[in-house]
Write a protein that holds these residues in place. Structure first.
Motif, mmCIF file in Angstrom:
data_model
loop_
_atom_site.group_PDB
_atom_site.id
_atom_site.type_symbol
_atom_site.label_atom_id
_atom_site.label_comp_id
_atom_site.label_asym_id
_atom_site.label_seq_id
_atom_site.Cartn_x
_atom_site.Cartn_y
_atom_site.Cartn_z
ATOM 1 N N VAL A 63 0.838 -1.203 0.000
ATOM 2 C CA VAL A 63 0.000 0.000 0.000
ATOM 3 C C VAL A 63 0.871 1.251 0.000
ATOM 4 C CG1 VAL A 63 -1.710 1.327 1.302
ATOM 5 C CG2 VAL A 63 -1.932 -1.158 1.136
ATOM 6 N N GLY A 64 1.963 1.225 0.780
ATOM 7 C CA GLY A 64 2.848 2.386 0.860
ATOM 8 C C GLY A 64 3.519 2.719 -0.463
ATOM 9 N N SER A 65 3.774 1.710 -1.284
ATOM 10 C CA SER A 65 4.415 1.955 -2.577
ATOM 11 C C SER A 65 3.480 2.647 -3.571
ATOM 12 C CB SER A 65 4.929 0.640 -3.170
ATOM 13 O OG SER A 65 3.859 -0.245 -3.426
ATOM 14 N N PHE A 66 2.197 2.704 -3.222
ATOM 15 C CA PHE A 66 1.220 3.384 -4.073
ATOM 16 C C PHE A 66 0.676 4.639 -3.386
ATOM 17 C CE2 PHE A 66 1.166 -1.020 -5.463
ATOM 18 C CZ PHE A 66 1.097 -0.927 -6.842
ATOM 19 N N ASP A 67 1.412 5.180 -2.401
ATOM 20 C CA ASP A 67 0.879 6.270 -1.588
ATOM 21 C C ASP A 67 0.576 7.528 -2.393
ATOM 22 O OD1 ASP A 67 3.512 6.783 -2.083
ATOM 23 O OD2 ASP A 67 4.035 7.358 -0.036
ATOM 24 N N SER A 68 1.426 7.847 -3.393
ATOM 25 C CA SER A 68 1.175 9.057 -4.182
ATOM 26 C C SER A 68 -0.122 8.949 -4.971
ATOM 27 C CB SER A 68 2.348 9.325 -5.129
ATOM 28 O OG SER A 68 2.547 8.221 -6.004
ATOM 29 N N MET A 69 -0.385 7.758 -5.510
ATOM 30 C CA MET A 69 -1.629 7.550 -6.248
ATOM 31 C C MET A 69 -2.834 7.625 -5.319
ATOM 32 S SD MET A 69 -2.843 4.143 -8.359
ATOM 33 C CE MET A 69 -2.984 3.189 -6.839
ATOM 34 N N LEU A 70 -2.709 7.032 -4.134
ATOM 35 C CA LEU A 70 -3.816 7.024 -3.180
ATOM 36 C C LEU A 70 -4.103 8.425 -2.633
ATOM 37 C CD1 LEU A 70 -2.981 3.737 -1.229
ATOM 38 C CD2 LEU A 70 -4.821 4.086 -2.877
ATOM 39 N N GLU A 71 -3.047 9.252 -2.540
ATOM 40 C CA GLU A 71 -3.257 10.622 -2.089
ATOM 41 C C GLU A 71 -4.070 11.425 -3.097
ATOM 42 O OE1 GLU A 71 0.576 12.233 -1.340
ATOM 43 O OE2 GLU A 71 0.906 11.046 0.486
ATOM 44 N N LYS A 72 -3.848 11.138 -4.389
ATOM 45 C CA LYS A 72 -4.590 11.838 -5.439
ATOM 46 C C LYS A 72 -5.992 11.269 -5.607
ATOM 47 C CE LYS A 72 -0.380 12.884 -8.052
ATOM 48 N NZ LYS A 72 0.375 12.632 -9.311
ATOM 49 N N GLN A 73 -6.112 9.965 -5.400
ATOM 50 C CA GLN A 73 -7.409 9.297 -5.558
ATOM 51 C C GLN A 73 -7.757 8.594 -4.245
ATOM 52 O OE1 GLN A 73 -9.476 9.455 -8.047
ATOM 53 N NE2 GLN A 73 -8.211 10.378 -9.651
ATOM 54 N N ILE A 74 -8.169 9.388 -3.265
ATOM 55 C CA ILE A 74 -8.444 8.846 -1.929
ATOM 56 C C ILE A 74 -9.568 7.813 -1.954
ATOM 57 C CG2 ILE A 74 -10.107 10.636 -1.308
ATOM 58 C CD1 ILE A 74 -7.451 9.013 0.989
#
Length: 210
Positions: A63-74
């Protein structure tokens, strides 16, 4: 004698129940429950909890390796529990039925069984993914995110069903009780698989259409 048969069946069922809960069992499952010693119970439970904890570190890293994507698409992050839960639920269903089927008969056609369960998983996955796509698209007005969620759920359900059959076979080859597969080991593997599929597909599709 009938009482001996019932005793054997009862102990076997109890042992499987302990293993599925992630508790190592001895030749006397009843002793594992009634044993008053704290050390005894720690030895039985601790290894599986360590396995589960190790799995949680892996999933956290994923999950942490995708943190930038998750921040943009919460919104993607809010669907993670549903993906993980459905993968575990379908995997547990398939695995429980398969382990019981192999316990009752050693003459199961594994190719036919795998093909049948894959078809069942495909149909279940298509129905579930259609439902979640329609509901999420209606509520959150995001067709791309809804498609990511629906398709990932489909792949998670199919993959969990296949793993549910393959894992007990592999364990049996190594002379490990297949009932172990229905416990923390299988849950960790399904969680890692479902999260990897979901987040990887989300990154790919958002790069193309985001």
């Amino acid at each position: 004698p009938s009482d001996e048969i019932l005793s054997i069946l009862s102990n076997s069922h109890l042992e499987d129940a302990l293993l599925s809960a992630g508790i190592s069992s001895t030749d006397d499952p009843i002793k594992d429950i009634k044993e008053p010693s704290v050390i005894h119970h720690l030895k039985k439970r601790f290894p599986w909890l360590v396995l589960g904890l190790s799995g949680s570190f892996i999933t956290t890293f994923i999950v942490g390796s995708f943190d930038s994507m998750l921040e943009k698409q919460i919104l993607l992050a809010t669907f993670i529990p549903a993906i993980v839960y459905m993968s575990d639920a379908v995997g547990n269903q398939t695995q429980t039925i398969f382990i019981k089927a192999t316990a009752m008969s050693s003459k199961i056609d594994f190719v036919f069984y795998m093909f049948r369960e894959t078809k069942i998983a495909l149909v279940l996955g298509m129905i579930l993914s259609t439902i979640v796509f329609l509901i999420s698209a209606l509520l959150w007005k995001s067709p791309i995110i809804s498609f990511i969620f629906g398709f990932s759920l489909l792949m998670a359900v199919i993959g969990a069903s296949i793993m549910a059959i393959i894992l007990p076979i592999i364990l049996k080859k190594f002379k490990i009780d297949p009932a172990v597969a229905s416990g923390p080991m299988a849950s960790v593997m399904r969680d890692i698989y479902s999260l990897s599929i979901y987040l990887s597909f989300a990154r790919l599709l958002l790069k193309l259409f985001g």
